[in-house]
Design a protein around this motif. Structure first.
Motif, PDB file in Angstrom:
ATOM      1  N   TYR A  82      34.075   4.269  56.419  1.00 31.20           N
ATOM      2  CA  TYR A  82      33.650   5.630  56.727  1.00 31.20           C
ATOM      3  C   TYR A  82      33.509   5.868  58.223  1.00 31.20           C
ATOM      4  O   TYR A  82      33.905   6.916  58.727  1.00 31.20           O
ATOM      5  CB  TYR A  82      32.309   5.923  56.043  1.00 31.20           C
ATOM      6  N   CYS A  89      30.293   5.701  66.372  1.00 29.95           N
ATOM      7  CA  CYS A  89      29.640   5.004  65.263  1.00 29.95           C
ATOM      8  C   CYS A  89      29.939   3.510  65.236  1.00 29.95           C
ATOM      9  O   CYS A  89      29.205   2.730  64.627  1.00 29.95           O
ATOM     10  CB  CYS A  89      30.081   5.594  63.925  1.00 29.95           C
ATOM     11  N   ASN A 186      23.001  20.861  59.534  1.00 30.88           N
ATOM     12  CA  ASN A 186      23.871  20.377  58.464  1.00 30.88           C
ATOM     13  C   ASN A 186      23.094  19.507  57.490  1.00 30.88           C
ATOM     14  O   ASN A 186      21.958  19.108  57.761  1.00 30.88           O
ATOM     15  CB  ASN A 186      25.066  19.605  59.045  1.00 30.88           C
ATOM     16  N   HIS A 188      23.405  16.530  56.762  1.00 33.66           N
ATOM     17  CA  HIS A 188      23.260  15.123  57.151  1.00 33.66           C
ATOM     18  C   HIS A 188      22.133  14.918  58.155  1.00 33.66           C
ATOM     19  O   HIS A 188      21.948  13.793  58.639  1.00 33.66           O
ATOM     20  CB  HIS A 188      24.574  14.603  57.753  1.00 33.66           C
ATOM     21  N   TYR A 189      21.406  15.974  58.483  1.00 31.93           N
ATOM     22  CA  TYR A 189      20.336  15.854  59.484  1.00 31.93           C
ATOM     23  C   TYR A 189      19.294  14.833  59.033  1.00 31.93           C
ATOM     24  O   TYR A 189      18.967  14.731  57.847  1.00 31.93           O
ATOM     25  CB  TYR A 189      19.656  17.202  59.730  1.00 31.93           C
ATOM     26  N   HIS A 192      18.954   9.110  60.198  1.00 32.12           N
ATOM     27  CA  HIS A 192      20.104   8.290  59.843  1.00 32.12           C
ATOM     28  C   HIS A 192      19.655   7.240  58.834  1.00 32.12           C
ATOM     29  O   HIS A 192      18.525   7.275  58.350  1.00 32.12           O
ATOM     30  CB  HIS A 192      20.764   7.662  61.069  1.00 32.12           C
ATOM     31  N   TYR A 193      20.536   6.296  58.515  1.00 31.60           N
ATOM     32  CA  TYR A 193      20.324   5.473  57.324  1.00 31.60           C
ATOM     33  C   TYR A 193      19.465   4.233  57.511  1.00 31.60           C
ATOM     34  O   TYR A 193      19.087   3.605  56.529  1.00 31.60           O
ATOM     35  CB  TYR A 193      21.681   5.062  56.745  1.00 31.60           C
ATOM     36  N   HIS A 297      19.093  16.113  49.890  1.00 33.56           N
ATOM     37  CA  HIS A 297      19.506  16.322  51.269  1.00 33.56           C
ATOM     38  C   HIS A 297      18.862  17.609  51.789  1.00 33.56           C
ATOM     39  O   HIS A 297      18.466  18.482  51.011  1.00 33.56           O
ATOM     40  CB  HIS A 297      21.031  16.415  51.378  1.00 33.56           C
ATOM     41  N   ASP A 315      12.393  11.392  55.012  1.00 34.69           N
ATOM     42  CA  ASP A 315      13.720  10.805  55.083  1.00 34.69           C
ATOM     43  C   ASP A 315      13.674   9.425  55.746  1.00 34.69           C
ATOM     44  O   ASP A 315      14.306   8.471  55.278  1.00 34.69           O
ATOM     45  CB  ASP A 315      14.641  11.740  55.879  1.00 34.69           C
ATOM     46  N   LYS A 319      14.567   5.889  53.889  1.00 29.59           N
ATOM     47  CA  LYS A 319      15.725   5.115  54.320  1.00 29.59           C
ATOM     48  C   LYS A 319      15.353   3.767  54.939  1.00 29.59           C
ATOM     49  O   LYS A 319      16.231   2.926  55.159  1.00 29.59           O
ATOM     50  CB  LYS A 319      16.575   5.950  55.282  1.00 29.59           C
TER      51      LYS A 319
END
Length: 351
Positions: A82, A89, A186, A188-189, A192-193, A297, A315, A319
């Motif tokens: 991905y 990234c 968006n 995906h805000y 992060h993971y 999300h 979030d 995560k």
């Protein structure tokens, strides 16, 4: 003339005898010379095979490779395909990107053929051929993504993990100081993971004020030589955990706690319940949507900043995936204070 030739023969033989004697004759052995001075006459060398045997003795390397084959890092699971080729990234999503970052300080550009992590992603193997050859590439305190003026120190080798396992974004109030609202652009805000380093270090999430005081950053009792990234995730291998699988090993917990699972004292259950309460509040206020099957999300839009800070905490803790184990006091303060803020929020007045 005959006498002259005879003279030459005798003279040649005499010279040969002298030369032969001078070549083979040895006098008594002299005294040993003095040892050289280190740094002046060079250092003693070491056996050429010593470095190799550190990994290649017996079944050592085979055991490590067998454990590594079970790890998510080895599989690459979605991450490489991905995002492994994207320059922004690749630092954390491919072997090539991380090595570039470790050696050059940045990723130079998109990676054409990114691959999953390998032994020499983390270790500088077969470079110097000295005993330090298999050392970790990065062990210094890590610059925090949420604030480049901040260093996160997870102690020595643990810092290697922190380079990637941290939030990529600043919490809303830090990103937009004194703002009353915040725009989510968006779905995906978020942090992060991987927010593990932030949770362990106790910094980087939204410290909403409430009834529970936040512990000082760096005071986490799971931030020490025994209870750490390496201590818990790389303990003695057993039952597909520990070692180079990086799956947390319950036996490591038992060195300090009398427990039969990771839910020590029911704390994971408590964290899970509070996360659901926060999520449901965010759904009620329209900030989050989704379901258990497809996931949840954020909904793009502009919201009062307290709601976005609450989302950021929900979030980020979700995560982290330890359900509070990585830093119980910090996570408890975040959850309790976030819940209080959501319960006090009145949509009609925007307070």
């Amino acid at each position: 003339m005959r006498y002259l030739s005879l003279f030459k023969i005798i003279l040649s033989g005499f010279i040969l005898i002298i030369l032969t004697a001078s070549c083979v004759k040895e006098g008594p052995m002299g005294l040993p010379g003095e040892d050289g001075v280190d740094g002046q006459h060079g250092l003693d060398g070491q056996d050429g095979h010593v470095t190799c045997l550190a990994c290649h003795s017996g079944n050592s390397i085979k055991t490590i490779q067998a454990q590594f084959a079970m790890s998510v890092h080895r599989a690459g699971m979605n991450a490489v395909d991905y995002a492994g080729g994207r320059a922004s990234c690749a630092k954390c999503h491919s072997h090539e990107g991380f090595v570039q970052f470790a050696e050059l300080g940045s990723v130079l550009g998109d990676i054409t053929n990114p691959t999953a992590w390998k032994c020499n992603t983390c270790h500088g193997i077969h470079e110097s051929f000295e005993t330090s050859d298999y050392a970790l590439r990065l062990t210094d305190p890590v610059t925090a993504n949420f604030n480049t003026q901040v260093k996160m120190d997870l102690l020595g080798n643990n810092n290697l993990c922190a380079n990637c396992h941290q939030s990529r974004a600043a919490e809303p109030l830090l990103a937009t100081p004194d703002a009353a609202t915040f725009r989510i652009t968006n779905a995906h805000y978020g942090p992060h993971y991987s927010t593990q380093a932030n949770i362990v270090a106790g910094m980087g999430l939204a410290e909403i004020q409430g009834s529970v005081a936040y512990p000082q950053a760096g005071t986490n009792y799971h931030l020490n030589a025994q209870a750490s990234c390496n201590g818990c995730h790389m303990g003695d291998y057993a039952n597909r955990s520990g070692g180079h699988t990086w799956n947390p090993n319950l036996n490591s917990c038992k060195e300090c706690h009398e427990t039969t699972d990771f839910n020590y004292g029911g704390r994971q259950s408590d964290v899970a319940a509070k996360l659901i309460q926060i999520r449901n509040k965010l759904i009620e206020f329209g900030v989050v949507e989704g379901d258990d099957e497809h996931g949840y999300h954020p909904v793009p839009g502009t919201y009062p900043i307290i709601l976005v800070r609450a989302f950021f905490n929900w979030d980020g803790i979700t995560k982290d995936r330890s359900l509070g184990v990585h830093n119980p006091r910090y996570v408890n303060a975040l959850l309790q204070n976030t819940l209080e803020a959501l319960n006090a929020y009145q949509p009609a007045t925007g307070v």
